[in-house]
Design a protein around this motif. Structure first.
Motif, PDB file in Angstrom:
ATOM      1  N   GLN A 113       0.818  -1.206   0.000  1.00 54.82           N
ATOM      2  CA  GLN A 113       0.000   0.000   0.000  1.00 54.82           C
ATOM      3  C   GLN A 113       0.860   1.268   0.000  1.00 54.82           C
ATOM      4  O   GLN A 113       0.392   2.344  -0.389  1.00 54.82           O
ATOM      5  CB  GLN A 113      -0.917   0.030   1.230  1.00 54.82           C
ATOM      6  CG  GLN A 113      -1.773  -1.208   1.405  1.00 54.82           C
ATOM      7  CD  GLN A 113      -1.109  -2.215   2.332  1.00 54.82           C
ATOM      8  OE1 GLN A 113      -0.044  -2.735   2.022  1.00 54.82           O
ATOM      9  NE2 GLN A 113      -1.752  -2.475   3.466  1.00 54.82           N
ATOM     10  N   ARG A 115       3.542   1.637  -1.742  1.00 58.82           N
ATOM     11  CA  ARG A 115       4.232   1.732  -3.027  1.00 58.82           C
ATOM     12  C   ARG A 115       3.204   1.803  -4.150  1.00 58.82           C
ATOM     13  O   ARG A 115       2.065   1.335  -3.989  1.00 58.82           O
ATOM     14  CB  ARG A 115       5.133   0.517  -3.245  1.00 58.82           C
ATOM     15  CG  ARG A 115       6.308   0.437  -2.294  1.00 58.82           C
ATOM     16  CD  ARG A 115       7.172  -0.790  -2.557  1.00 58.82           C
ATOM     17  NE  ARG A 115       6.618  -1.990  -1.938  1.00 58.82           N
ATOM     18  CZ  ARG A 115       6.092  -3.005  -2.594  1.00 58.82           C
ATOM     19  NH1 ARG A 115       6.002  -2.953  -3.931  1.00 58.82           N
ATOM     20  NH2 ARG A 115       5.624  -4.064  -1.963  1.00 58.82           N
ATOM     21  N   PRO A 116       3.555   2.363  -5.311  1.00 60.16           N
ATOM     22  CA  PRO A 116       2.610   2.390  -6.439  1.00 60.16           C
ATOM     23  C   PRO A 116       2.381   0.986  -6.972  1.00 60.16           C
ATOM     24  O   PRO A 116       3.227   0.086  -6.805  1.00 60.16           O
ATOM     25  CB  PRO A 116       3.325   3.275  -7.474  1.00 60.16           C
ATOM     26  CG  PRO A 116       4.772   3.152  -7.142  1.00 60.16           C
ATOM     27  CD  PRO A 116       4.838   3.039  -5.647  1.00 60.16           C
ATOM     28  N   GLU A 131       1.414   3.332 -12.976  1.00 53.78           N
ATOM     29  CA  GLU A 131       0.983   4.228 -11.901  1.00 53.78           C
ATOM     30  C   GLU A 131       2.186   4.889 -11.267  1.00 53.78           C
ATOM     31  O   GLU A 131       3.156   4.225 -10.886  1.00 53.78           O
ATOM     32  CB  GLU A 131       0.217   3.424 -10.848  1.00 53.78           C
ATOM     33  CG  GLU A 131      -0.241   4.253  -9.655  1.00 53.78           C
ATOM     34  CD  GLU A 131      -0.896   3.400  -8.585  1.00 53.78           C
ATOM     35  OE1 GLU A 131      -0.995   3.864  -7.443  1.00 53.78           O
ATOM     36  OE2 GLU A 131      -1.292   2.251  -8.907  1.00 53.78           O
ATOM     37  N   SER A 132       2.165   6.207 -11.159  1.00 64.00           N
ATOM     38  CA  SER A 132       3.260   6.940 -10.529  1.00 64.00           C
ATOM     39  C   SER A 132       3.066   6.966  -9.021  1.00 64.00           C
ATOM     40  O   SER A 132       1.936   6.896  -8.516  1.00 64.00           O
ATOM     41  CB  SER A 132       3.316   8.377 -11.062  1.00 64.00           C
ATOM     42  OG  SER A 132       3.559   8.391 -12.455  1.00 64.00           O
ATOM     43  N   ALA A 133       4.162   7.053  -8.304  1.00 63.97           N
ATOM     44  CA  ALA A 133       4.086   7.144  -6.849  1.00 63.97           C
ATOM     45  C   ALA A 133       3.451   8.471  -6.445  1.00 63.97           C
ATOM     46  O   ALA A 133       3.752   9.517  -7.030  1.00 63.97           O
ATOM     47  CB  ALA A 133       5.486   7.024  -6.246  1.00 63.97           C
ATOM     48  N   ASP A 134       2.549   8.435  -5.460  1.00 69.86           N
ATOM     49  CA  ASP A 134       1.925   9.675  -5.012  1.00 69.86           C
ATOM     50  C   ASP A 134       2.844  10.389  -4.019  1.00 69.86           C
ATOM     51  O   ASP A 134       3.923   9.912  -3.675  1.00 69.86           O
ATOM     52  CB  ASP A 134       0.552   9.401  -4.390  1.00 69.86           C
ATOM     53  CG  ASP A 134       0.614   8.459  -3.195  1.00 69.86           C
ATOM     54  OD1 ASP A 134       1.594   8.532  -2.431  1.00 69.86           O
ATOM     55  OD2 ASP A 134      -0.310   7.637  -3.025  1.00 69.86           O
ATOM     56  N   ARG A 135       2.382  11.543  -3.555  1.00 73.65           N
ATOM     57  CA  ARG A 135       3.233  12.368  -2.695  1.00 73.65           C
ATOM     58  C   ARG A 135       3.587  11.673  -1.389  1.00 73.65           C
ATOM     59  O   ARG A 135       4.720  11.773  -0.904  1.00 73.65           O
ATOM     60  CB  ARG A 135       2.530  13.692  -2.407  1.00 73.65           C
ATOM     61  CG  ARG A 135       2.406  14.611  -3.622  1.00 73.65           C
ATOM     62  CD  ARG A 135       1.772  15.944  -3.226  1.00 73.65           C
ATOM     63  NE  ARG A 135       1.675  16.840  -4.378  1.00 73.65           N
ATOM     64  CZ  ARG A 135       1.164  18.060  -4.329  1.00 73.65           C
ATOM     65  NH1 ARG A 135       0.695  18.533  -3.166  1.00 73.65           N
ATOM     66  NH2 ARG A 135       1.116  18.829  -5.412  1.00 73.65           N
ATOM     67  N   GLY A 136       2.610  10.980  -0.825  1.00 74.61           N
ATOM     68  CA  GLY A 136       2.874  10.284   0.437  1.00 74.61           C
ATOM     69  C   GLY A 136       3.911   9.189   0.260  1.00 74.61           C
ATOM     70  O   GLY A 136       4.812   9.024   1.098  1.00 74.61           O
ATOM     71  N   GLN A 137       3.804   8.426  -0.823  1.00 77.81           N
ATOM     72  CA  GLN A 137       4.764   7.353  -1.092  1.00 77.81           C
ATOM     73  C   GLN A 137       6.152   7.918  -1.361  1.00 77.81           C
ATOM     74  O   GLN A 137       7.160   7.370  -0.905  1.00 77.81           O
ATOM     75  CB  GLN A 137       4.272   6.518  -2.273  1.00 77.81           C
ATOM     76  CG  GLN A 137       2.994   5.751  -1.979  1.00 77.81           C
ATOM     77  CD  GLN A 137       2.323   5.216  -3.238  1.00 77.81           C
ATOM     78  OE1 GLN A 137       2.634   5.634  -4.351  1.00 77.81           O
ATOM     79  NE2 GLN A 137       1.388   4.280  -3.054  1.00 77.81           N
ATOM     80  N   LEU A 138       6.195   9.042  -2.104  1.00 77.30           N
ATOM     81  CA  LEU A 138       7.490   9.663  -2.376  1.00 77.30           C
ATOM     82  C   LEU A 138       8.097  10.240  -1.107  1.00 77.30           C
ATOM     83  O   LEU A 138       9.323  10.226  -0.923  1.00 77.30           O
ATOM     84  CB  LEU A 138       7.326  10.765  -3.424  1.00 77.30           C
ATOM     85  CG  LEU A 138       7.033  10.312  -4.857  1.00 77.30           C
ATOM     86  CD1 LEU A 138       6.799  11.515  -5.757  1.00 77.30           C
ATOM     87  CD2 LEU A 138       8.177   9.459  -5.401  1.00 77.30           C
TER      88      LEU A 138
END
Length: 582
Positions: A113, A115-116, A131-138
């Motif tokens: 969850q 990771r993208p 799917e690109s990584a969102d801000r929280g994942q980054l």
């Protein structure tokens, strides 16, 4: 390591603190810390590309930035170590920060969850479906990566100095084995690097990245625990305030006194009074270079030296403080002249791995993973370091009378020459590899060429020797030449050469690729002109070596001020070095 048999009984007594026993803890921690750091340096690009859906270009750039930042931030760790903390406390504090970084990445790698969703197996034209990584994942990713970079930087700045502090430079036995300490430090770092590119890379490939980051987290945590276990044996440095502040004071005071005539004798200059005015202070002799800085220590003619302190440190500095500043200024050209070697090393670490993927990497039924190729030069270093320390140094010492065999600047120069030769050999090997691909009509084939990956060993073994001379020479040089209040800063300055090498690596590739019309733009080494690129680096290395020779011949070694008792002791010590170290 032999022990003097003809020195007085007091000198024969083993000290309660320091020595090889204390340095053993540093050796072990350096190896473990390197194991974790290097394993990520060579394989994180796979995690960014395969798990975080970064492009290949962004993955490579992120890794390069991570490595460069880790080395560059060592300046910050050195500042804290020299100014506020002891080197031991700095290692523990930054080691804990590093553990937190590995733990954060381990959690992200374990829970999908965070990771993208992985890219689907679709044609490259439809890669926008990834799917690109969102801000929280980054945020989690970059938080973990740069916590590791920050933590590792502080350990890099303080740990080598902590180990070197265990040997007293004024003791003839300790002074004679101090350069050997740096040799064996590199030996332990090499062992750690080998474990990183083999054992930990295997874990990430076969057990998963959560296991790999988890092992790094536990290993670094145990290393910090091990370091604290040796606390009772360490000699500790006492922070003397910020060396950067002292350097700034010299420049400001020199500027304020810019209209005063330069003094002809040192009697009109302010100097520390007494042999031990404060813990860790050194009294340095005045040198002729950068005379404009001497204005910072000019005493006003209408004032007594005893009242000169009323002007404050921003108006009047001691000769020793001025000379400390001169040391740093003299060091800068030396470090700049070694940056290009590290740029060449970065090319070997990246392009050589790509070369290895096109070659036969099998040993019977076992295939060597691409990221594990750096183990080849590490194996050579593991063999060559004891040969250098136990064979070359004693032989050279007999001819030169220098405890380390040759001077540090000579050692660095030999390394730069070997680096140049390595680039030329790399160009020859690459020309041969391309000819094999043409001969077997495999220019556009994805299958491995009928050419063993061990052909790359030629350039690796030469560059491994270059690192033994240059890297250890730099560490030894900066530690020996710096004052007691800036040992960590000097270590950080030497590591900053690696940082600048990593940062300039991508710039060099981009500029040369653009100017040459696309030597490395085909994404196919069989069609690229990597051999031309290596020849260009070899030629540039020759020019860089010429620049280094100018810098080294211009450099003046520091001159501590000795009283008569010290002078007599030093003369006696020179005759006993042979008996102290075998």
């Amino acid at each position: 390591m032999g022990i003097c048999r003809d020195i007085n009984t007091e000198a024969m007594q083993l000290p309660n603190k320091g020595g090889t026993r204390a340095a053993l803890f540093v050796y072990a921690v350096a190896g473990i810390d390197t194991m974790a750091f290097i394993s990520n340096g060579v394989s994180l690009v796979t995690y960014f590309y395969g798990y975080m859906n970064f492009s290949l270009t962004k993955s490579a750039t992120t890794v390069t930035n991570f490595m460069g930042t880790a080395f560059l931030l060592s300046l910050f760790g050195a500042y804290l170590s020299d100014t506020y903390f002891s080197r031991f406390k700095t290692c523990v504090l930054f080691g804990i920060i590093q553990v937190l970084g590995y733990a954060l990445l381990a959690v992200q790698a374990h829970f999908s969850q965070l990771r993208p969703f992985p890219c689907k197996d679709v044609p490259s034209s439809q890669n926008n479906q990834c799917e690109s990584a969102d801000r929280g994942q980054l945020a989690i990713l970059y938080g973990g990566v740069y916590l590791i970079a920050l933590g590792n930087s502080g350990v890099k700045a303080a740990l080598p100095s902590l180990g070197a502090d265990q040997f007293d430079e004024k003791d003839p036995k300790d002074a004679a084995i101090l350069s050997s300490y740096f040799n064996w430090l590199l030996f332990c770092i090499t062992i750690g690097a080998m474990l990183g590119v083999t054992f930990l890379v295997w874990i990430s490939d076969n057990q998963g990245w959560d296991w790999s980051f988890g092992v790094c987290c536990v290993a670094v945590g145990l290393a910090i625990l091990l370091l604290t276990m040796g606390k009772q044996f360490y000699r500790y440095n006492v922070p003397n305030g910020s060396p950067l502040m002292r350097i700034s004071q010299v420049f400001v005071a020199a500027f304020r006194n810019r209209n005063l005539p330069l003094p002809q004798t040192k009697e009109v200059l302010h100097q520390i009074k007494g042999r031990e005015p404060e813990i860790g202070a050194e009294i340095l002799q005045r040198t002729d270079q950068f005379k404009f800085l001497d204005r910072a220590s000019i005493l006003r003619t209408n004032q007594e030296a005893s009242t000169s302190s009323a002007h404050g440190p921003w108006s009047l500095c001691t000769i020793s403080q001025v000379e400390e500043t001169k040391i740093v200024v003299r060091m800068l050209p030396i470090i700049l002249s070694t940056v290009f070697m590290n740029t060449c090393m970065a090319q070997l670490q990246t392009f050589t791995i790509q070369q290895s993927i096109t070659m036969n990497r099998k040993i019977q039924n076992f295939e060597i993973p691409g990221p594990s190729i750096p183990v080849i030069p590490q194996l050579f270093q593991l063999f060559l370091i004891p040969v250098y320390d136990r064979i070359f140094v004693p032989i050279a010492r007999k001819f030169t009378g220098i405890p380390s065999g040759i001077r540090q600047l000579q050692r660095i120069g030999i390394g730069l020459v070997l680096s140049t030769v390595s680039m030329a050999v790399a160009a020859v090997v690459e020309s041969h590899r391309k000819s094999v691909s043409i001969k077997h009509n495999m220019v556009d084939s994805a299958n491995p060429l009928p050419m063993s990956v061990f052909w790359l060993g030629y350039q690796f073994v030469i560059f491994a020797m270059a690192e033994i001379f240059t890297v250890v020479g730099l560490l030894d040089f900066f530690y020996a030449e710096s004052t007691s209040g800036m040992k960590s800063l000097s270590m950080a300055i030497s590591w900053s050469s690696l940082a600048l090498g990593y940062f300039t690596s991508s710039v060099v590739v981009s500029v040369i690729n653009k100017v040459s019309g696309g030597w490395l733009a085909n994404n196919n080494l069989n069609r690229d002109k990597l051999d031309y690129f290596y020849w260009l680096l070899a030629g540039a290395s020759v020019v860089n070596f010429g620049f280094y020779l100018l810098c080294a011949s211009w450099y003046k070694y520091k001159k501590p001020e000795l009283n008569q008792e010290d002078d007599i002791s030093d003369k006696k010590a020179k005759g006993k070095i042979e008996a102290c170290v075998v």
